[in-house]
Design a protein around this motif. Structure first.
Motif, PDB file in Angstrom:
ATOM      1  N   PRO A  26       0.811  -1.223   0.000  1.00  0.00           N
ATOM      2  CA  PRO A  26       0.000   0.000   0.000  1.00  0.00           C
ATOM      3  C   PRO A  26       0.841   1.269   0.000  1.00  0.00           C
ATOM      4  O   PRO A  26       2.048   1.229   0.257  1.00  0.00           O
ATOM      5  CB  PRO A  26      -0.788  -0.121   1.315  1.00  0.00           C
ATOM      6  CG  PRO A  26       0.145  -0.879   2.211  1.00  0.00           C
ATOM      7  CD  PRO A  26       0.842  -1.875   1.320  1.00  0.00           C
ATOM      8  N   ASP A  27       0.182   2.408  -0.273  1.00  0.00           N
ATOM      9  CA  ASP A  27       0.879   3.697  -0.203  1.00  0.00           C
ATOM     10  C   ASP A  27       1.312   3.996   1.223  1.00  0.00           C
ATOM     11  O   ASP A  27       2.373   4.573   1.461  1.00  0.00           O
ATOM     12  CB  ASP A  27      -0.030   4.820  -0.710  1.00  0.00           C
ATOM     13  CG  ASP A  27      -0.285   4.733  -2.212  1.00  0.00           C
ATOM     14  OD1 ASP A  27       0.562   4.157  -2.915  1.00  0.00           O
ATOM     15  OD2 ASP A  27      -1.326   5.237  -2.669  1.00  0.00           O
ATOM     16  N   LEU A  28       0.458   3.631   2.178  1.00  0.00           N
ATOM     17  CA  LEU A  28       0.737   3.848   3.600  1.00  0.00           C
ATOM     18  C   LEU A  28       0.315   2.609   4.374  1.00  0.00           C
ATOM     19  O   LEU A  28      -0.685   1.973   4.050  1.00  0.00           O
ATOM     20  CB  LEU A  28      -0.047   5.054   4.127  1.00  0.00           C
ATOM     21  CG  LEU A  28       0.354   6.429   3.604  1.00  0.00           C
ATOM     22  CD1 LEU A  28      -0.794   7.414   3.780  1.00  0.00           C
ATOM     23  CD2 LEU A  28       1.587   6.934   4.347  1.00  0.00           C
ATOM     24  N   GLY A  50      -9.820   3.672  14.121  1.00  0.00           N
ATOM     25  CA  GLY A  50     -10.552   3.055  13.015  1.00  0.00           C
ATOM     26  C   GLY A  50     -11.553   4.001  12.373  1.00  0.00           C
ATOM     27  O   GLY A  50     -11.734   3.993  11.145  1.00  0.00           O
ATOM     28  N   THR A  51     -12.208   4.815  13.182  1.00  0.00           N
ATOM     29  CA  THR A  51     -13.149   5.798  12.641  1.00  0.00           C
ATOM     30  C   THR A  51     -12.416   6.805  11.763  1.00  0.00           C
ATOM     31  O   THR A  51     -12.877   7.176  10.674  1.00  0.00           O
ATOM     32  CB  THR A  51     -13.882   6.515  13.787  1.00  0.00           C
ATOM     33  OG1 THR A  51     -14.644   5.557  14.531  1.00  0.00           O
ATOM     34  CG2 THR A  51     -14.811   7.595  13.248  1.00  0.00           C
ATOM     35  N   HIS A  52     -11.253   7.252  12.244  1.00  0.00           N
ATOM     36  CA  HIS A  52     -10.435   8.183  11.455  1.00  0.00           C
ATOM     37  C   HIS A  52      -9.984   7.526  10.153  1.00  0.00           C
ATOM     38  O   HIS A  52      -9.969   8.157   9.090  1.00  0.00           O
ATOM     39  CB  HIS A  52      -9.232   8.623  12.285  1.00  0.00           C
ATOM     40  CG  HIS A  52      -8.501   9.805  11.741  1.00  0.00           C
ATOM     41  ND1 HIS A  52      -7.502   9.694  10.790  1.00  0.00           N
ATOM     42  CD2 HIS A  52      -8.613  11.129  12.003  1.00  0.00           C
ATOM     43  CE1 HIS A  52      -7.031  10.893  10.495  1.00  0.00           C
ATOM     44  NE2 HIS A  52      -7.686  11.787  11.214  1.00  0.00           N
ATOM     45  N   HIS A  53      -9.639   6.264  10.245  1.00  0.00           N
ATOM     46  CA  HIS A  53      -9.222   5.517   9.058  1.00  0.00           C
ATOM     47  C   HIS A  53     -10.366   5.421   8.048  1.00  0.00           C
ATOM     48  O   HIS A  53     -10.185   5.697   6.854  1.00  0.00           O
ATOM     49  CB  HIS A  53      -8.773   4.121   9.488  1.00  0.00           C
ATOM     50  CG  HIS A  53      -8.319   3.253   8.359  1.00  0.00           C
ATOM     51  ND1 HIS A  53      -8.792   1.972   8.180  1.00  0.00           N
ATOM     52  CD2 HIS A  53      -7.437   3.472   7.350  1.00  0.00           C
ATOM     53  CE1 HIS A  53      -8.209   1.437   7.115  1.00  0.00           C
ATOM     54  NE2 HIS A  53      -7.388   2.318   6.598  1.00  0.00           N
ATOM     55  N   MET A  57      -8.336   8.286   6.348  1.00  0.00           N
ATOM     56  CA  MET A  57      -7.077   7.660   5.935  1.00  0.00           C
ATOM     57  C   MET A  57      -7.229   6.670   4.793  1.00  0.00           C
ATOM     58  O   MET A  57      -6.365   6.561   3.936  1.00  0.00           O
ATOM     59  CB  MET A  57      -6.422   6.982   7.145  1.00  0.00           C
ATOM     60  CG  MET A  57      -6.128   7.918   8.299  1.00  0.00           C
ATOM     61  SD  MET A  57      -5.094   7.227   9.624  1.00  0.00           S
ATOM     62  CE  MET A  57      -5.874   5.661   9.975  1.00  0.00           C
ATOM     63  N   LYS A  58      -8.328   5.930   4.785  1.00  0.00           N
ATOM     64  CA  LYS A  58      -8.494   4.882   3.783  1.00  0.00           C
ATOM     65  C   LYS A  58      -8.507   5.439   2.359  1.00  0.00           C
ATOM     66  O   LYS A  58      -8.138   4.751   1.407  1.00  0.00           O
ATOM     67  CB  LYS A  58      -9.776   4.092   4.065  1.00  0.00           C
ATOM     68  CG  LYS A  58      -9.791   2.712   3.423  1.00  0.00           C
ATOM     69  CD  LYS A  58     -10.914   1.869   3.972  1.00  0.00           C
ATOM     70  CE  LYS A  58     -10.878   0.455   3.402  1.00  0.00           C
ATOM     71  NZ  LYS A  58      -9.684  -0.284   3.845  1.00  0.00           N
ATOM     72  N   LYS A  63      -3.203   0.873   4.713  1.00  0.00           N
ATOM     73  CA  LYS A  63      -3.478  -0.458   5.254  1.00  0.00           C
ATOM     74  C   LYS A  63      -3.317  -0.372   6.760  1.00  0.00           C
ATOM     75  O   LYS A  63      -2.255   0.031   7.245  1.00  0.00           O
ATOM     76  CB  LYS A  63      -2.531  -1.500   4.667  1.00  0.00           C
ATOM     77  CG  LYS A  63      -2.860  -2.930   5.111  1.00  0.00           C
ATOM     78  CD  LYS A  63      -2.087  -3.953   4.294  1.00  0.00           C
ATOM     79  CE  LYS A  63      -2.575  -5.371   4.600  1.00  0.00           C
ATOM     80  NZ  LYS A  63      -1.915  -6.358   3.723  1.00  0.00           N
ATOM     81  N   LEU A  64      -4.358  -0.727   7.519  1.00  0.00           N
ATOM     82  CA  LEU A  64      -4.357  -0.591   8.973  1.00  0.00           C
ATOM     83  C   LEU A  64      -4.404  -1.964   9.626  1.00  0.00           C
ATOM     84  O   LEU A  64      -5.321  -2.752   9.374  1.00  0.00           O
ATOM     85  CB  LEU A  64      -5.553   0.256   9.421  1.00  0.00           C
ATOM     86  CG  LEU A  64      -5.685   0.542  10.917  1.00  0.00           C
ATOM     87  CD1 LEU A  64      -4.461   1.278  11.450  1.00  0.00           C
ATOM     88  CD2 LEU A  64      -6.954   1.357  11.183  1.00  0.00           C
TER      89      LEU A  64
END
Length: 222
Positions: A26-28, A50-53, A57-58, A63-64
């Motif tokens: 992934p890019d990040l 996760g909410t922020h992602h 972020m997504k 990739k988290l």
């Protein structure tokens, strides 16, 4: 997707290779280490991250991944009860009581200050210990975070720092998500333009530092 759904267990058998393959796609990529399925501070923070992602972020191809030393059953429990992959866009929730990935991150100086304790040393209450799924045979890895950008460049690392001998526990502090994202994006943009960057690390603004703040997003400076 939880660890139980994974056929590839390289993060246990060959963490160096697993990490290299994971962060180059992934890019990040963010790997967040949490204490376990019983920890209310982890519960709060992982859902907040996760909410922020999911909301921000997504969109940037992040990739988290969440990882715990409490083991695979604990990872599955946390994922299901906290709806990490279902509602908060986590890509993986992993658990490994051998601590293979954490040991590699520490030994390779990626997270050189990573703290490993027993639950008793971290002053985990008897009630919380009863709620544990795993037994931490190789120690409890305390909160940490590492970010990679531009397909494998380390851009941020953070570890919870505390002194067990002084009675400190490190249970409540987690890095402020807005500050983390700002630092990560800044370094990714520099890499996009061909510039070298140093990873963000050290003291950062902390969030969720008290029981009351489990319901709000109050922050302090560490």
């Amino acid at each position: 997707m939880t660890e139980s759904a994974q056929d590839d267990k390289k993060y246990v058998t060959d963490p160096e290779k697993w990490l290299d393959e994971t962060v180059h796609g992934p890019d990040l990529c963010c790997i967040v280490i949490f204490r376990g399925s019983w920890c209310k501070y982890d519960h709060y923070y992982l859902k907040k991250l996760g909410t922020h992602h999911k909301n921000i972020m997504k969109k940037e191809n992040v990739k988290l991944i969440a990882w715990t030393s409490e083991g695979p059953e604990a990872a599955k429990k946390a994922d299901e009860e906290w709806a990490l992959t279902k509602e908060h866009s986590y890509d993986l929730v992993l658990g490994d009581e051998t601590n293979a990935l954490a040991n590699y991150l520490k030994e390779d100086m990626i997270l050189e200050d990573l703290v490993v304790t027993t639950p008793d040393d971290a002053k985990v209450s008897a009630e919380e210990q009863k709620a544990m799924v795993g037994t931490y045979p190789n120690g409890m890895v305390n909160p940490a975070m590492v970010w990679y950008a531009h397909h494998g460049n380390l851009v941020l690392n953070w570890t919870s720092k505390f002194d067990v001998e002084k009675g400190e526990t490190g249970e409540k502090g987690r890095p402020d998500i807005d500050q983390v994202w700002e630092q990560v994006v800044k370094r990714k943009h520099a890499l996009d333009h061909g510039n070298a960057v140093m990873p963000a690390h050290g003291d950062m603004k902390l969030c969720a530092v008290s029981d009351a703040e489990l319901q709000t997003a109050g922050c302090i400076i560490s």
